[in-house]
Motif scaffolding. Structure first.
Motif, PDB file in Angstrom:
ATOM      1  N   PHE A   1     -55.326 -60.003   8.200  1.00 21.89           N
ATOM      2  CA  PHE A   1     -55.309 -59.637   6.781  1.00 21.89           C
ATOM      3  C   PHE A   1     -54.101 -58.761   6.458  1.00 21.89           C
ATOM      4  N   GLU A   2     -53.583 -58.064   7.464  1.00 21.46           N
ATOM      5  CA  GLU A   2     -52.416 -57.206   7.241  1.00 21.46           C
ATOM      6  C   GLU A   2     -51.189 -58.015   6.840  1.00 21.46           C
ATOM      7  N   GLU A   3     -51.146 -59.269   7.250  1.00 23.10           N
ATOM      8  CA  GLU A   3     -50.014 -60.128   6.867  1.00 23.10           C
ATOM      9  C   GLU A   3     -50.005 -60.443   5.376  1.00 23.10           C
ATOM     10  N   MET A   4     -51.145 -60.291   4.717  1.00 23.02           N
ATOM     11  CA  MET A   4     -51.285 -60.698   3.307  1.00 23.02           C
ATOM     12  C   MET A   4     -50.759 -59.590   2.395  1.00 23.02           C
ATOM     13  N   THR A   5     -49.444 -59.472   2.387  1.00 23.70           N
ATOM     14  CA  THR A   5     -48.778 -58.308   1.771  1.00 23.70           C
ATOM     15  C   THR A   5     -48.880 -58.255   0.252  1.00 23.70           C
ATOM     16  N   ASN A   6     -49.249 -59.353  -0.409  1.00 24.39           N
ATOM     17  CA  ASN A   6     -49.390 -59.307  -1.871  1.00 24.39           C
ATOM     18  C   ASN A   6     -50.812 -58.931  -2.290  1.00 24.39           C
ATOM     19  N   LEU A   7     -51.650 -58.540  -1.314  1.00 25.17           N
ATOM     20  CA  LEU A   7     -52.991 -58.028  -1.614  1.00 25.17           C
ATOM     21  C   LEU A   7     -52.981 -56.503  -1.519  1.00 25.17           C
ATOM     22  N   PRO A   8     -53.747 -55.812  -2.382  1.00 23.54           N
ATOM     23  CA  PRO A   8     -53.840 -54.350  -2.276  1.00 23.54           C
ATOM     24  C   PRO A   8     -54.357 -53.946  -0.895  1.00 23.54           C
ATOM     25  N   LYS A   9     -53.877 -52.819  -0.399  1.00 21.04           N
ATOM     26  CA  LYS A   9     -54.249 -52.360   0.937  1.00 21.04           C
ATOM     27  C   LYS A   9     -55.758 -52.169   1.070  1.00 21.04           C
ATOM     28  N   ALA A  10     -56.383 -51.639   0.009  1.00 19.21           N
ATOM     29  CA  ALA A  10     -57.831 -51.408   0.044  1.00 19.21           C
ATOM     30  C   ALA A  10     -58.590 -52.727   0.173  1.00 19.21           C
ATOM     31  N   LEU A  11     -58.117 -53.769  -0.505  1.00 18.75           N
ATOM     32  CA  LEU A  11     -58.765 -55.075  -0.428  1.00 18.75           C
ATOM     33  C   LEU A  11     -58.604 -55.665   0.963  1.00 18.75           C
ATOM     34  N   ARG A  12     -57.415 -55.516   1.558  1.00 15.32           N
ATOM     35  CA  ARG A  12     -57.196 -56.014   2.914  1.00 15.32           C
ATOM     36  C   ARG A  12     -58.164 -55.348   3.894  1.00 15.32           C
ATOM     37  N   ALA A  13     -58.353 -54.052   3.723  1.00 12.70           N
ATOM     38  CA  ALA A  13     -59.266 -53.308   4.609  1.00 12.70           C
ATOM     39  C   ALA A  13     -60.707 -53.789   4.423  1.00 12.70           C
ATOM     40  N   GLU A  14     -61.096 -54.034   3.170  1.00  7.11           N
ATOM     41  CA  GLU A  14     -62.457 -54.493   2.900  1.00  7.11           C
ATOM     42  C   GLU A  14     -62.688 -55.883   3.482  1.00  7.11           C
TER      43      GLU A  14
END
Length: 350
Positions: A47-60
């Motif tokens: 999910f860390e690769e998905m750089t156009n997503l907010p960091k909080a969303l990636r963590a969730e």
């Protein structure tokens, strides 16, 4: 104490299912589309690769879901450019997959099961029996792995690796639809082929689905006693019933099934065997692929001489049956038809 459940592999969700999940998270629909593109088109492995997503969303997402892509344990490269991969899934089970480049095309032969329960006498895969069936996502993973390794778009896929696709029917059909999906890998339906040893009820089911996927049938003999010897797993499905099911398939779909016929010296290349195959095919809509049996260590079977293969091709052509002599790819790395083995390895824990 209740055992913790493994998180769902997010790649197993369709775009519609992703949109529903993101709606429940209070996220806009376009976020689901972004994640889908990362997973399908960019083959993201975290999910860390998905750089156009907010960091909080990636963590969730990382808390709720996994991305359980297979690990490449081994790769072999053939003189003809084919590549065979041993891919291991999260539970330690491994399967073999083959990528076959040709000019501007890339075909992939994928496995639908780890091992096989059909017990065909001339096939290395079934020697160790069946370990388990694969999920649709695990089938698609094989295709995306090959595409990434070659750095090319896959143009066709054959479900002809380890396993019997129609013994894992629902997952195989789901995988075909995922591969065909315009929002996914967008491979044309007619470039997606399923090979079955002849499970008749599933051939009839396959005829009724709306997509124009291609059907191949491992025939290998049109004499019942010989076929029973070579393919004991489908002994209960007689050639007469198979012929009727294939007629139903052609009448329902208007499409031409392919018959795979691996020629084995002294077994299915005799005059009576050739005559029986011509009789089985004549007057029907079909295409026959003739293959010289590929060598398997310790097997009592040997490939027919090329002149026998060419003789059978002439006989079929004289009866109006379309026939091709197929050159096996990757035989020098045991990647050709019938040579894929079930590897019993467990290199990492689930």
């Amino acid at each position: 104490m209740e055992q913790a459940k493994h998180p769902i592999d997010i790649r197993s969700l369709s775009l519609a299912e992703l949109q529903e999940a993101f709606s429940e998270l209070g996220q806009p629909a376009f976020r689901a589309k972004q994640v889908h593109e990362w997973l399908v088109q960019k083959n993201a492995r975290s999910f860390e690769e998905m750089t156009n997503l907010p960091k909080a969303l990636r963590a969730e997402l990382a808390e709720r879901y996994s991305i359980a892509a297979p690990v490449e344990v081994m790769k072999q490269v053939s003189r003809d450019g084919s590549r065979k991969y041993l891919l291991q899934f999260a539970d330690g089970v491994a399967v073999e997959t083959v990528g076959m480049p040709s000019r501007n095309r890339l075909a992939v032969c994928i496995s639908t099961q780890a091992g096989c329960a059909m017990g065909c006498a001339f096939c290395a895969t079934g020697l160790a029996g069946l370990t388990r069936s694969l999920t649709a996502q695990e089938m698609v993973d094989q295709v995306t792995h090959v595409a990434q390794d070659f750095g090319e778009r896959v143009t066709s896929v054959v479900l002809m690796g380890q396993g019997e696709p129609f013994a894992n029917y629902d997952a195989s059909i789901r995988a075909l639809r995922m591969l065909n999906d315009p929002e996914g890998l967008n491979i044309g339906a007619r470039h997606l082929t399923v090979s079955t040893s002849g499970i008749i009820p599933r051939i009839r089911d396959f005829a009724r689905i709306p997509e124009q996927f291609t059907l191949a049938v491992s025939l290998h003999s049109a004499v019942q006693s010989t076929r029973n010897q070579l393919m004991p797993g489908v002994k209960k499905y007689t050639l007469l019933r198979l012929h009727e099911a294939l007629q139903f398939y052609t009448e329902t779909t208007g499409r031409r099934p392919t018959y795979e016929y691996a020629m084995i010296e002294g077994v299915n290349d005799t005059n009576p065997e050739m005559q029986a195959l011509c009789d089985f095919c004549e007057g029907t809509l079909c295409h026959v692929n003739l293959i010289q049996l590929n060598d398997i260590p310790d097997s009592p079977f040997r490939p027919s001489p090329l002149k026998k293969v060419e003789d059978l091709q002439r006989r079929l052509a004289s009866r109006g049956v379309e026939t091709t002599i197929r050159n096996s790819r990757g035989a020098d790395i045991d990647a050709a038809c019938g040579q894929l083995k079930q590897r019993q390895i467990r290199l990492r824990k689930a």
